[in-house]
Write a protein that holds these residues in place. Structure first.
Motif, PDB file in Angstrom:
ATOM      1  N   ARG A   1       0.810  30.130  69.547  1.00 38.99           N
ATOM      2  CA  ARG A   1       0.804  29.129  70.612  1.00 38.99           C
ATOM      3  C   ARG A   1      -0.044  27.924  70.218  1.00 38.99           C
ATOM      4  O   ARG A   1       0.305  26.779  70.484  1.00 38.99           O
ATOM      5  CB  ARG A   1       0.272  29.754  71.895  1.00 38.99           C
ATOM      6  CG  ARG A   1       1.247  30.784  72.429  1.00 38.99           C
ATOM      7  CD  ARG A   1       0.674  31.521  73.611  1.00 38.99           C
ATOM      8  NE  ARG A   1       1.660  32.423  74.165  1.00 38.99           N
ATOM      9  CZ  ARG A   1       1.378  33.656  74.590  1.00 38.99           C
ATOM     10  NH1 ARG A   1       0.149  34.125  74.495  1.00 38.99           N
ATOM     11  NH2 ARG A   1       2.323  34.413  75.078  1.00 38.99           N
ATOM     12  N   LEU A   2      -1.162  28.212  69.561  1.00 40.73           N
ATOM     13  CA  LEU A   2      -2.062  27.139  69.143  1.00 40.73           C
ATOM     14  C   LEU A   2      -1.374  26.200  68.152  1.00 40.73           C
ATOM     15  O   LEU A   2      -1.414  24.979  68.303  1.00 40.73           O
ATOM     16  CB  LEU A   2      -3.310  27.773  68.502  1.00 40.73           C
ATOM     17  CG  LEU A   2      -4.406  26.841  68.008  1.00 40.73           C
ATOM     18  CD1 LEU A   2      -5.048  26.127  69.179  1.00 40.73           C
ATOM     19  CD2 LEU A   2      -5.473  27.635  67.237  1.00 40.73           C
TER      20      LEU A   2
ATOM     21  N   ARG B   1      -1.509  34.456  69.789  1.00 39.69           N
ATOM     22  CA  ARG B   1      -2.381  33.357  70.223  1.00 39.69           C
ATOM     23  C   ARG B   1      -2.329  32.205  69.225  1.00 39.69           C
ATOM     24  O   ARG B   1      -2.239  31.033  69.595  1.00 39.69           O
ATOM     25  CB  ARG B   1      -3.828  33.853  70.306  1.00 39.69           C
ATOM     26  CG  ARG B   1      -4.058  34.808  71.430  1.00 39.69           C
ATOM     27  CD  ARG B   1      -5.434  35.454  71.307  1.00 39.69           C
ATOM     28  NE  ARG B   1      -5.434  36.675  72.085  1.00 39.69           N
ATOM     29  CZ  ARG B   1      -6.057  37.800  71.749  1.00 39.69           C
ATOM     30  NH1 ARG B   1      -6.771  37.866  70.633  1.00 39.69           N
ATOM     31  NH2 ARG B   1      -5.982  38.859  72.506  1.00 39.69           N
ATOM     32  N   ARG B   2      -2.388  32.548  67.967  1.00 36.14           N
ATOM     33  CA  ARG B   2      -2.353  31.509  66.937  1.00 36.14           C
ATOM     34  C   ARG B   2      -1.019  30.773  66.967  1.00 36.14           C
ATOM     35  O   ARG B   2      -0.952  29.569  66.732  1.00 36.14           O
ATOM     36  CB  ARG B   2      -2.541  32.137  65.564  1.00 36.14           C
ATOM     37  CG  ARG B   2      -3.885  32.809  65.398  1.00 36.14           C
ATOM     38  CD  ARG B   2      -3.854  33.608  64.127  1.00 36.14           C
ATOM     39  NE  ARG B   2      -5.100  34.306  63.880  1.00 36.14           N
ATOM     40  CZ  ARG B   2      -5.319  35.033  62.796  1.00 36.14           C
ATOM     41  NH1 ARG B   2      -4.375  35.148  61.879  1.00 36.14           N
ATOM     42  NH2 ARG B   2      -6.455  35.640  62.623  1.00 36.14           N
TER      43      ARG B   2
ATOM     44  N   ARG C   1      -1.274  40.690  68.794  1.00 35.50           N
ATOM     45  CA  ARG C   1      -1.742  39.844  69.899  1.00 35.50           C
ATOM     46  C   ARG C   1      -2.452  38.595  69.366  1.00 35.50           C
ATOM     47  O   ARG C   1      -2.293  37.505  69.895  1.00 35.50           O
ATOM     48  CB  ARG C   1      -2.687  40.622  70.819  1.00 35.50           C
ATOM     49  CG  ARG C   1      -1.979  41.613  71.735  1.00 35.50           C
ATOM     50  CD  ARG C   1      -2.852  41.977  72.936  1.00 35.50           C
ATOM     51  NE  ARG C   1      -4.086  42.643  72.548  1.00 35.50           N
ATOM     52  CZ  ARG C   1      -4.174  43.942  72.251  1.00 35.50           C
ATOM     53  NH1 ARG C   1      -3.101  44.700  72.301  1.00 35.50           N
ATOM     54  NH2 ARG C   1      -5.316  44.478  71.908  1.00 35.50           N
TER      55      ARG C   1
ATOM     56  N   GLU D   1      -6.164  39.743  78.706  1.00 31.65           N
ATOM     57  CA  GLU D   1      -6.017  38.853  77.554  1.00 31.65           C
ATOM     58  C   GLU D   1      -7.158  37.827  77.513  1.00 31.65           C
ATOM     59  O   GLU D   1      -7.774  37.607  76.474  1.00 31.65           O
ATOM     60  CB  GLU D   1      -4.645  38.166  77.680  1.00 31.65           C
ATOM     61  CG  GLU D   1      -4.380  37.056  76.683  1.00 31.65           C
ATOM     62  CD  GLU D   1      -3.942  37.581  75.336  1.00 31.65           C
ATOM     63  OE1 GLU D   1      -3.881  38.813  75.171  1.00 31.65           O
ATOM     64  OE2 GLU D   1      -3.674  36.750  74.454  1.00 31.65           O
TER      65      GLU D   1
ATOM     66  N   THR E   1      -4.075  27.229  76.003  1.00 32.95           N
ATOM     67  CA  THR E   1      -3.129  27.114  74.899  1.00 32.95           C
ATOM     68  C   THR E   1      -2.782  28.483  74.325  1.00 32.95           C
ATOM     69  O   THR E   1      -1.633  28.799  74.069  1.00 32.95           O
ATOM     70  CB  THR E   1      -3.732  26.257  73.763  1.00 32.95           C
ATOM     71  OG1 THR E   1      -4.142  25.007  74.302  1.00 32.95           O
ATOM     72  CG2 THR E   1      -2.734  26.035  72.648  1.00 32.95           C
ATOM     73  N   LEU E   2      -3.809  29.291  74.113  1.00 31.51           N
ATOM     74  CA  LEU E   2      -3.598  30.581  73.444  1.00 31.51           C
ATOM     75  C   LEU E   2      -2.797  31.554  74.305  1.00 31.51           C
ATOM     76  O   LEU E   2      -2.110  32.420  73.788  1.00 31.51           O
ATOM     77  CB  LEU E   2      -4.941  31.224  73.084  1.00 31.51           C
ATOM     78  CG  LEU E   2      -5.832  30.459  72.117  1.00 31.51           C
ATOM     79  CD1 LEU E   2      -7.121  31.215  71.878  1.00 31.51           C
ATOM     80  CD2 LEU E   2      -5.130  30.212  70.795  1.00 31.51           C
ATOM     81  N   THR E   3      -2.926  31.416  75.623  1.00 34.38           N
ATOM     82  CA  THR E   3      -2.275  32.394  76.504  1.00 34.38           C
ATOM     83  C   THR E   3      -1.062  31.834  77.231  1.00 34.38           C
ATOM     84  O   THR E   3      -0.306  32.586  77.824  1.00 34.38           O
ATOM     85  CB  THR E   3      -3.255  32.870  77.585  1.00 34.38           C
ATOM     86  OG1 THR E   3      -3.714  31.722  78.312  1.00 34.38           O
ATOM     87  CG2 THR E   3      -4.450  33.586  76.970  1.00 34.38           C
ATOM     88  N   LYS E   4      -0.916  30.513  77.191  1.00 36.04           N
ATOM     89  CA  LYS E   4       0.140  29.847  77.959  1.00 36.04           C
ATOM     90  C   LYS E   4      -0.041  30.000  79.474  1.00 36.04           C
ATOM     91  O   LYS E   4       0.904  29.863  80.228  1.00 36.04           O
ATOM     92  CB  LYS E   4       1.525  30.343  77.545  1.00 36.04           C
ATOM     93  CG  LYS E   4       2.041  29.659  76.295  1.00 36.04           C
ATOM     94  CD  LYS E   4       3.537  29.505  76.340  1.00 36.04           C
ATOM     95  CE  LYS E   4       3.997  28.437  75.356  1.00 36.04           C
ATOM     96  NZ  LYS E   4       5.430  28.512  75.096  1.00 36.04           N
TER      97      LYS E   4
ATOM     98  N   GLU F   1      -8.511  25.603  75.565  1.00 36.88           N
ATOM     99  CA  GLU F   1      -7.993  26.368  74.426  1.00 36.88           C
ATOM    100  C   GLU F   1      -7.467  27.730  74.877  1.00 36.88           C
ATOM    101  O   GLU F   1      -6.434  28.192  74.388  1.00 36.88           O
ATOM    102  CB  GLU F   1      -9.063  26.533  73.339  1.00 36.88           C
ATOM    103  CG  GLU F   1      -8.446  27.127  72.072  1.00 36.88           C
ATOM    104  CD  GLU F   1      -9.361  27.093  70.857  1.00 36.88           C
ATOM    105  OE1 GLU F   1     -10.322  26.305  70.860  1.00 36.88           O
ATOM    106  OE2 GLU F   1      -9.107  27.859  69.925  1.00 36.88           O
TER     107      GLU F   1
ATOM    108  N   ARG G   1      -7.941  30.973  63.580  1.00 34.98           N
ATOM    109  CA  ARG G   1      -7.755  29.857  64.507  1.00 34.98           C
ATOM    110  C   ARG G   1      -8.563  28.647  64.064  1.00 34.98           C
ATOM    111  O   ARG G   1      -8.137  27.512  64.227  1.00 34.98           O
ATOM    112  CB  ARG G   1      -8.180  30.274  65.910  1.00 34.98           C
ATOM    113  CG  ARG G   1      -7.138  31.090  66.630  1.00 34.98           C
ATOM    114  CD  ARG G   1      -7.590  31.303  68.052  1.00 34.98           C
ATOM    115  NE  ARG G   1      -7.811  32.707  68.322  1.00 34.98           N
ATOM    116  CZ  ARG G   1      -8.701  33.171  69.187  1.00 34.98           C
ATOM    117  NH1 ARG G   1      -9.501  32.341  69.841  1.00 34.98           N
ATOM    118  NH2 ARG G   1      -8.823  34.455  69.401  1.00 34.98           N
TER     119      ARG G   1
END
Ligand SMILES: Cc1ncc(COP(=O)(O)O)c(C=O)c1O
Lengths: 380, 159
Positions: free
Chosen positions: A295-296, A292-293, A288, B3, B21-24, B18, A365
């Motif tokens: 997407r970043l 996240r990373r 998980r 999440e 961004t991380l979760t869309k 942020e 991150r």
């Protein structure tokens, strides 16, 4: 003094960057092909306990039966494929060894092995060490770095013995869905090929679900499945993996293994049993966080104007740097010198990787954000 | 939702953009979800984990085991609530085992904590006895290990 086969293989392109980074301070490295997490504590603790109890001997050549039972159970529950722990699973020192065994056990001198590039750096040399001939198929970004049945068919000759597949892919992060793989399976049946499927990143699939190649119709007898503990369980240094296939193929691989490696380290095997029994939650928590990373970093790279294919698996982003006018190598070198961010030039993973760089997001991150800031400054 | 909560639990200061961004999940949606979680009391508050020893601010924590006599109708709740109102008391829990309430108490000195227990808690009618355990060192707090961060042992570039 050195054998031709070895002499003619160029040293790994990665080595050079490694040497450049050494001795530099304050480098943010996106060049790392392994998790930044340390192995979850319960797994380490299980190994310590086993050591205290005196588990320090060789194991059976196959690996501990208890571990093979767990591997068999996990493959069955994840992919509904049955491999007998008795004679269809071989525990190895990493996917690295399993890969070498698979090739040496099946490839005759002169046999051709189709390799889908960009890919992990070991495939080609391992084929050559075994006397085989690597035949490269290049994937590209416009097709999401997937290989098509037509591309494979085009390269098939009378000498073609096997196809090396590796999805989720290092370095592109591409995955291939069930439909995509079924097309490949058709060619495999038609032309009677063998598939060596390196699925070491299977658990690190973020969009969609992973399809195990041997689960496809008719592929069970034609696939050597390779997997391991390095990536999903953050266990790179333990050196543990496995191969699963038909009893015939595994027996052949065992023959090479018993005379070269004898067995995988018992310390790693005891830890791996714990990983498969109780490590799932921690593994999923790491997955998980990678997501996240992912997407970043993808959003960040795209915002910087580096066209970045959206990786669906593994932990690499593979942005296109052609717009900068630099070669992958020049880009990586100047970026390292000017802004102290280490990435790996894409051509290290095959000629088709030229124009791209591999950025690992198996870093925190905070480091990803800092690296993006530095790349922004670099591109100005 | 889970999440977002997981991300916030690890970093209360992360911005909504942020998180998006991380979760869309689109940012306005993120903001709305957080607001809602705050309203419902799912998010209780945003805290910072501080190593006060390191900051040079000595303070003393003690775990207090309290045996109490439960009361008709309200059981342990009335006495627990009463104790909880003291600002010195950081947490109050009803526990199983050989005592009933477990308190975490904070003070500037051991003496201050000891006197607080002796003067404010022990004399309460329902309290039968107290045992005080001063905390000497904290190794892990709220899921965070407070030891020096280990240095990364990875090589900078690997295949
Ligand atoms: C695609 C791929 N296969 C195999 C390996 C090696 O795995 P192991 O540590 O199990 O030998 C790696 C490691 O980077 C990899 O990326």
């Amino acid at each position: 003094m050195i054998a031709d086969r070895v002499k003619h293989i160029p040293p790994s392109g990665i080595r050079k960057y490694f040497e450049m980074v050494i001795g530099m301070d304050d480098v943010i490295s996106l060049g790392v092909g392994e998790p930044d997490f340390v192995t979850p504590w319960p797994i380490r603790e299980a190994c310590i306990y086993a050591l205290e109890k005196g588990y320090t001997s060789y194991t059976s050549n196959w690996g501990l039966l208890e571990l093979r039972n767990e591997i068999s159970r996990c493959i069955a529950s994840d992919y509904a494929i049955q491999y007998s722990p008795e004679d269809q699973i071989l525990v190895t020192t990493g996917v690295s060894e399993a890969l070498d065994l698979a090739i040496r056990a099946t490839i005759n001198p002169g046999d051709e092995v189709i390799i889908v590039e960009p890919c992990y750096v070991s495939y080609k040399p391992c084929v050559i060490f075994a006397g085989g001939k690597p035949i490269v198929v290049a994937t590209n970004m416009s097709n999401d770095f997937k290989v098509t049945p037509e591309q494979i068919e085009e390269k098939i000759t009378k000498k073609t013995k096997a196809v090396m597949l590796s999805y989720p892919n290092n370095p592109t992060g591409a995955i291939m869905g069930k439909k995509d793989l079924e097309g490949i399976a058709d060619v495999v049946v038609e032309r009677d090929l063998l598939v060596i499927s390196d699925e070491v990143y299977d658990k690190l699939t973020y969009d969609g679900t992973h399809t195990c190649f041997s689960s496809l119709n008719g592929m069970y007898d034609k696939t050597i499945l390779l997997n391991g503990f390095s990536k999903a369980y953050a266990m790179t240094g333990w050196r543990l993996g496995y191969a699963a296939s038909t009893p015939e193929i595994i027996a052949a691989m065992l023959k090479v293994h018993q005379y070269t490696m004898l067995c995988a380290p018992i310390t790693a095997q005891t830890a791996a049993i714990e990983a498969l029994r109780n490590g799932r939650d921690e593994m999923l928590a790491m997955v998980r966080e990678y997501d996240r990373r992912r997407r970043l970093i993808v959003k960040g790279l795209n915002e910087l104007g580096l066209d970045c294919f959206e990786p669906k698996g593994a932990f690499y982003a593979f942005p296109c740097i052609k717009g900068t006018g630099m070669s992958s190598e020049a880009f990586a070198e100047t970026l390292l010198k000017e802004q102290k961010v280490a990435v790996v030039p894409g051509d290290v993973f095959g000629a088709s990787g030229e124009g791209f760089v591999r950025c690992s997001y198996a870093v925190s991150r905070r480091e990803i954000k800092e690296a993006l800031d530095r790349i922004r400054a670099f591109l100005k | 939702m889970k999440e977002i909560l997981e991300i916030l639990e690890n970093d209360a200061r992360i911005s909504t953009s942020e998180i998006a961004t991380l979760t869309k999940i689109p940012e306005p949606q993120v903001r709305k979800m957080i607001k809602e979680a705050e309203k419902k009391g799912i998010i209780r508050k945003y805290k910072t984990v501080i190593d006060w020893d390191k900051a040079g601010e000595e303070c003393v924590y003690a775990i207090i085991e309290v045996k109490v006599t439960p009361e008709r109708e309200v059981g342990y709740d009335a006495i627990a609530e009463r104790v909880a109102r003291f600002p010195e008391v950081v947490s109050v829990r009803l526990v199983s085992g050989d005592h009933d309430l477990s308190l975490l108490v904070k003070g500037k000195t051991m003496k201050e904590v000891a006197f607080f227990i002796a003067e404010k808690v022990a004399p309460l009618e329902q309290v039968q006895s107290t045992v005080t355990h001063f905390i000497l060192k904290t190794y892990k707090q709220d899921g965070d290990i407070l030891l020096e961060k280990e240095e990364s042992k990875r090589l900078a570039i690997t295949p």
